[in-house]
Design an enzyme around this catalytic site. Structure first.
Site, short mmCIF file in Angstrom:
data_model
loop_
_atom_site.label_atom_id
_atom_site.label_comp_id
_atom_site.label_asym_id
_atom_site.label_seq_id
_atom_site.Cartn_x
_atom_site.Cartn_y
_atom_site.Cartn_z
N VAL A 1 58.46 36.59 50.92
CA VAL A 1 57.79 37.82 50.47
C VAL A 1 57.34 37.68 49.02
CG1 VAL A 1 58.13 40.26 49.94
CG2 VAL A 1 58.92 39.33 52.12
N ALA A 2 58.24 37.14 48.17
CA ALA A 2 57.92 37.03 46.75
C ALA A 2 56.84 36.00 46.48
CB ALA A 2 59.19 36.66 45.98
N GLU B 1 50.32 38.30 48.31
CA GLU B 1 49.61 39.30 49.11
C GLU B 1 48.82 40.28 48.25
OE1 GLU B 1 53.48 40.82 47.84
OE2 GLU B 1 52.96 39.06 49.05
N ASP C 1 10.21 41.07 34.66
CA ASP C 1 8.94 41.71 34.35
C ASP C 1 8.88 41.89 32.84
OD1 ASP C 1 6.53 42.93 34.62
OD2 ASP C 1 7.31 44.83 35.40
N ASP D 1 10.44 46.67 40.56
CA ASP D 1 10.48 48.14 40.58
C ASP D 1 9.69 48.75 41.73
OD1 ASP D 1 7.91 47.63 39.73
OD2 ASP D 1 8.20 48.39 37.70
N ASP E 1 8.13 44.79 45.79
CA ASP E 1 9.08 43.87 45.17
C ASP E 1 10.33 43.67 46.03
OD1 ASP E 1 7.57 43.37 42.89
OD2 ASP E 1 8.36 45.12 41.84
N ASN F 1 54.40 31.71 41.37
CA ASN F 1 54.95 31.62 42.72
C ASN F 1 55.45 30.21 43.04
OD1 ASN F 1 54.29 34.26 42.96
ND2 ASN F 1 52.73 34.00 44.54
N GLU G 1 58.76 29.64 41.39
CA GLU G 1 59.88 30.24 42.13
C GLU G 1 60.28 29.38 43.33
OE1 GLU G 1 58.90 34.28 43.16
OE2 GLU G 1 57.92 34.60 41.23
N ASN H 1 59.15 38.94 41.47
CA ASN H 1 57.86 39.22 42.11
C ASN H 1 57.31 40.57 41.67
OD1 ASN H 1 55.80 38.62 44.20
ND2 ASN H 1 56.66 40.43 45.18
N ASP I 1 53.69 40.57 39.66
CA ASP I 1 52.54 41.08 40.40
C ASP I 1 52.03 42.41 39.83
OD1 ASP I 1 52.43 38.98 42.04
OD2 ASP I 1 52.95 40.02 43.89
#
Length: 941
Positions: A304-305, A309, A351, A663, A667, A729, A732, A769, A773
């Site tokens: 998960v850590a 995500e 232009d 414009d 175009d 990450n 870790e 985490n 995050d």
């Protein structure tokens, strides 16, 4: 057009408007075609009928969006493991409370709150951008022309329509002037439909209702007025939309790549987590239920850590905040994907008028049969006088010719000059406004001209014809009609057979035509835009209906007008900045080539004397030749809109990433084909804005360059927080993997009564985490633009957001974190590679607290290490105050986790002394010194 509303009142329409005469429709709607609705009545109708917007699906409730944060498989697995941990504690009662289960639950909830807040912030940012780019409609209310949000239209509003406008609601045509509407989106009709004000004699299908305009379609040509008959859900488009409930959102290429990186890393991390769990079971005596639960919690927590995500959510926030910064610099980003492309832009096709110049055309010179004069004054203030060689003009014939030329030019125009609070403004085309202002300077006011020559018809200007004519009755001679025409000299002059001289006329011979052409070139060489003005008289009976292009023959030339649209003060430095960033500015204009070249030289786009390639030359070139020309040429003049498309494709074929401004309606193909389509917010039509990726609120070239700078800065920020998150990450994961595999080597052995021993606990991993995050990653995403960002070449669009070099840096940083963290743990434990010098009796919890704190500090130091890829971390040290706030806040939270008793129980930490903190800080700072050394080597190389 979308808004959340309660179902509005159904708008009554007993007899369809297309079957009735316009006067009856106006009467039933209670409105006046000349003055429109009063403001009070508009408010009442808006309350009665609701906004002119299509209903959308109800918003997802906040509680459901919050619960959606926990539907990830890994999060669900972690919650299940937490529940199992609680059950195991309730059976074994090995602690006063299930601290670990409660802590994990609290962290998961905090992560959910963080994700929910991030999503809401992204939604709010996108909603703010949508509001900034909300479409508007031109209406007549209280007798005045006004621009109002389309959502505020009500039945009875009088719409004022021009070529290129998107029709905001269903409306009955009142006054069509060569009016044609493109209705393919609604009816399938492939060609524009000519519109009439006459009632349809019988019941007709949608595509045959020639006196109706429908919301969501657009004006292909001409102009006119119409009265709104239905808004919102009551429109034809609203009836179709009622059956559609889905809104499909597509991810940008950047988001798709980040999703791919996240899944790739996630798969690897999950595999490693499984390996770590299996290794623990294999190498350590895991027999009890509690031990098995600990292993499960550890493996799932690590997965998960370590799975990033939050990448997509943080990316969306950074993109949204960046585009809001662009909005403050007058750039409205319609598609987030365009931000990615900005950093790769190599050419800006712009232009000239209004983008590189002020778009406040001022008549400076008038050439007639009797000579040339100058007109003083600047901008739209109608104060000035006619001069010749610096002195007032006293030649009566010359003055009459000048007055007639400017008066005719003003009559053949649709611009309106207004004074509000002492400031003169215009409504309409700046070129036409310059003629109206100039005519007023010589006493030919709009009121005086309209009284003598009321308009009875018009042959509209188009970019292909480069010509416009209007037909007028003569109040002093009721038997005749006067046609006034203005247009490009090379278009209008061949249509002239005579020239006005004083009070009479004379034939135009070849010698005089050549002389006029030289005068036009002289004006163009002086950077003046030129327009020829002519007229023709007809018997009233010769023009029974609306005028056609046939009246634009046999004209009498009045004179040639020279205007200047001075360059914007900020344009020259913006051009220099773009060129310094490896971005080539290119002028593509419909103006005279000499004028375009002069402006290009003044702004530094092309050297003085550089030749402009004109549209007729482009027409004769094949694609291969054009590819060569666009490499060598920076000025294109007298081009038609379809030439823009060819230029864009030639640049792209040469490997360029092209931004294109536009414009007009025509175009739109070039804007769609360009890598970055840029529409003008002031002068641009709704069709052009709809086809563009960005809209300039100020029509300013400098804003495009600012957008490129912001785009590069946003992309650099995304790369910053990506390097930070991924390296953290990986750090870790390596700490856990190497810690388990090398546990005996570093002295990490189970204590009494414990079967499982690991460098970090599940709660500690999840806490890291949560810290990384949140604040630090977002703070890196709002790093101010580096002053060097516009001194680098454009980014290769084929390069990955996380390239090979970045991955090497990420793995290097992760390895430094792992070695340092495990080294501190070895130092805090007896035995191992490093003979421990820690106080006696501190034990495993002390070593884990040291490793836990060191890894947190590693990641906080890493925020400074990743700020710059080549610059030192001490470059612009305090430029990002949000980063300092995030780092200090995270550090304070870690201190609390280590020293507050209730958090100590939750995270199984012990207090650290001053020496311990110094050791953790010293080791963690290694990531900074290693990256500094690497950067120094890179700079030296």
């Amino acid at each position: 057009m979308a808004a959340r509303t309660d179902p509005p009142e159904v708008q009554p329409e007993p007899v369809p408007a297309y079957l009735r005469i316009a006067a009856d429709v106006l009467a039933d709607l209670g409105t006046d075609a000349r003055t429109g609705l009063p403001a009070g009545e508009v408010r009442q109708r808006l309350a009665r009928y609701g906004p002119n917007a299509l209903p959308v699906a109800p918003a997802v409730p906040a509680w459901r969006r919050f619960l959606a944060q926990f539907r990830d498989v890994l999060t669900v697995l972690l919650l299940v493991a937490t529940a199992v941990s609680f059950v195991a504690w309730s059976i074994e009662r090995d602690a006063p409370a299930p601290y670990e289960a409660l802590t994990i639950l609290a962290i998961v909830l905090l992560n959910g709150v963080l994700g929910f807040l991030q999503e809401r912030r992204a939604e709010q940012a996108l909603a703010a951008l949508e509001a900034m780019s909300a479409p508007v409609a031109r209406v007549r209310r209280d007798g005045e022309q006004r621009l109002v949000p389309t959502a505020d239209l009500v039945p009875g509003d009088i719409l004022l329509l021009e070529e290129g406008d998107t029709i905001a609601a269903d409306a009955r045509v009142l006054e069509p002037i060569a009016l044609r509407a493109a209705e393919a989106a609604l009816t399938g009709e492939s060609t524009p439909v000519s519109k009439t004000a006459a009632p349809i004699p019988g019941e007709a299908a949608l595509g045959d209702r020639r006196n109706m305009l429908f919301g969501g379609t657009s004006i292909a040509a001409g102009r006119g007025r119409a009265v709104v008959t239905a808004t919102g859900p009551s429109t034809e488009l609203g009836r179709i939309a009622a059956s559609l409930r889905e809104t499909e959102e597509t991810a940008t290429p950047l988001q798709r790549e980040l999703d791919r990186v996240g899944k790739l890393l996630g798969g690897a991390v999950i595999a490693i987590a499984v390996v770590i769990g299996a290794t623990i079971v294999a190498l350590q005596e895991v027999r009890s239920l509690a031990a098995m639960v600990d292993v499960l919690l550890l493996a799932v927590s690590l997965a998960v850590a370590a799975v990033p995500e939050g990448l997509t959510a943080i990316t969306t926030i950074v993109l949204s905040l960046g585009t809001q910064r662009m909005a403050r610099r007058n750039v409205i980003v319609r598609r987030l994907a365009s931000v990615e492309t900005l950093g790769s832009t190599t050419a800006i096709c712009s232009d000239k008028t209004g983008t590189l110049t002020r778009n406040e055309m001022t008549v400076r010179a008038v050439v007639t049969a009797s000579g040339a004069v100058e007109l003083t004054g600047v901008g739209y203030d109608p104060s000035g006088e006619v001069r010749r060689d610096g002195a007032p003009v006293d030649d009566a014939a010359l003055l009459e010719e000048v007055e007639r030329t400017l008066g005719a030019g003003a009559l053949a125009s649709n611009a309106v000059l207004l004074e509000r609070d002492g400031r003169w403004t215009i409504q309409g085309d700046p070129t036409e406004a310059a003629l109206v202002v100039a005519a007023r300077k010589v006493g030919r006011t709009a009121e005086r001209l309209d009284a003598r020559f009321p308009r009875v018809g018009e042959v509209p200007f188009t970019s292909e014809r480069k010509l416009m004519s209007t037909a007028h009755a003569d109040a002093e001679e009721a038997t005749r009609v006067v046609v006034f025409a203005k247009g490009a000299p090379d278009v209008l002059l061949p249509r002239c057979v005579e020239e006005r001289v004083g009070a009479g006329t004379r034939a135009l011979g070849p010698a005089r035509r050549e002389e006029i052409s030289r005068a036009v070139d002289a004006l163009g060489a002086a950077a003046l835009r030129t327009l020829a003005v002519a007229y023709r008289t007809l018997d009233r009976g010769a023009l029974p209906g609306a005028p056609t292009e046939d009246v634009e023959q046999g004209l009498v030339l009045l004179g040639v007008v020279g205007m200047i649209d001075p360059p914007r003060a900020e344009a020259r430095p913006a051009v220099a900045q773009a060129k310094g960033a490896g971005v080539r500015p290119i002028i593509i204009t419909g103006d005279h080539p000499l004028t375009a070249s002069a402006i290009a030289a003044e702004l530094g786009i092309a050297p003085k004397g550089a030749r402009a390639v004109v549209g007729t030359e482009l027409q004769r070139m094949d694609d291969a030749r054009l590819r060569v020309v666009v490499r060598e040429t920076s000025v294109f003049a007298r081009v038609a809109p379809d030439h823009k498309l060819r230029i864009v494709r030639a640049l792209q074929a040469n490997g360029e990433i092209a931004a294109m401004t536009g414009d007009g309606v025509n175009d739109a193909p070039a804007l769609k084909a360009a890598d970055i389509g840029v529409a003008m917010g002031i002068a641009g039509t709704d069709v052009a804005k709809g086809a563009a990726d960005m809209v300039l609120a100020d029509d300013n070239f400098a804003s495009i360059v600012a957008a490129v700078e912001e785009g590069r800065s946003i992309f650099a920020n995304i790369q910053r927080f990506l390097r930070y998150l991924l390296s953290s990450n990986i750090g870790e994961v390596l700490v856990m993997f190497l810690g388990v595999v090398l546990a005996p080597v570093i002295g990490l052995v189970p204590g009494p009564g414990s079967a499982v021993v690991v460098p970090l606990l599940a709660t500690q991993i999840l806490w890291i985490n949560l810290l990384t995050d949140a604040g630090p990653a977002l703070a890196l995403g709002v790093e101010p633009a580096d002053p060097d960002v516009m001194r680098r070449p454009p980014r290769d669009p084929r390069s990955s957001v996380v390239g090979t070099r970045a991955w090497i840096d990420i793995v290097l940083v992760g390895a430094v974190m792992a070695v340092g963290t495990l080294g501190v743990m070895d130092w805090a434990l007896p035995g191992g590679l490093i003979e421990g010098t820690a106080p006696a009796g501190r034990g495993l919890r002390y070593a884990q607290t040291m490793a836990f704190t060191t890894l947190v500090l590693f990641q906080l130091f890493n925020t400074f290490a990743v700020r710059f890829e080549a610059h030192s971390a001490f470059h612009r040290t305090f430029a990002n105050r949000w980063l300092w706030l995030a780092v200090l806040s995270s550090a304070a939270l870690q201190v609390a986790v280590v020293h507050l008793p209730f958090l100590q129980r939750a995270f199984r930490t012990v207090p650290l002394g001053a020496r311990d903190w110094l050791v953790c800080l010293a080791v963690a700072s290694a990531v900074l010194w290693v990256t500094e050394l690497k950067k120094r080597l890179v700079r030296a190389r």
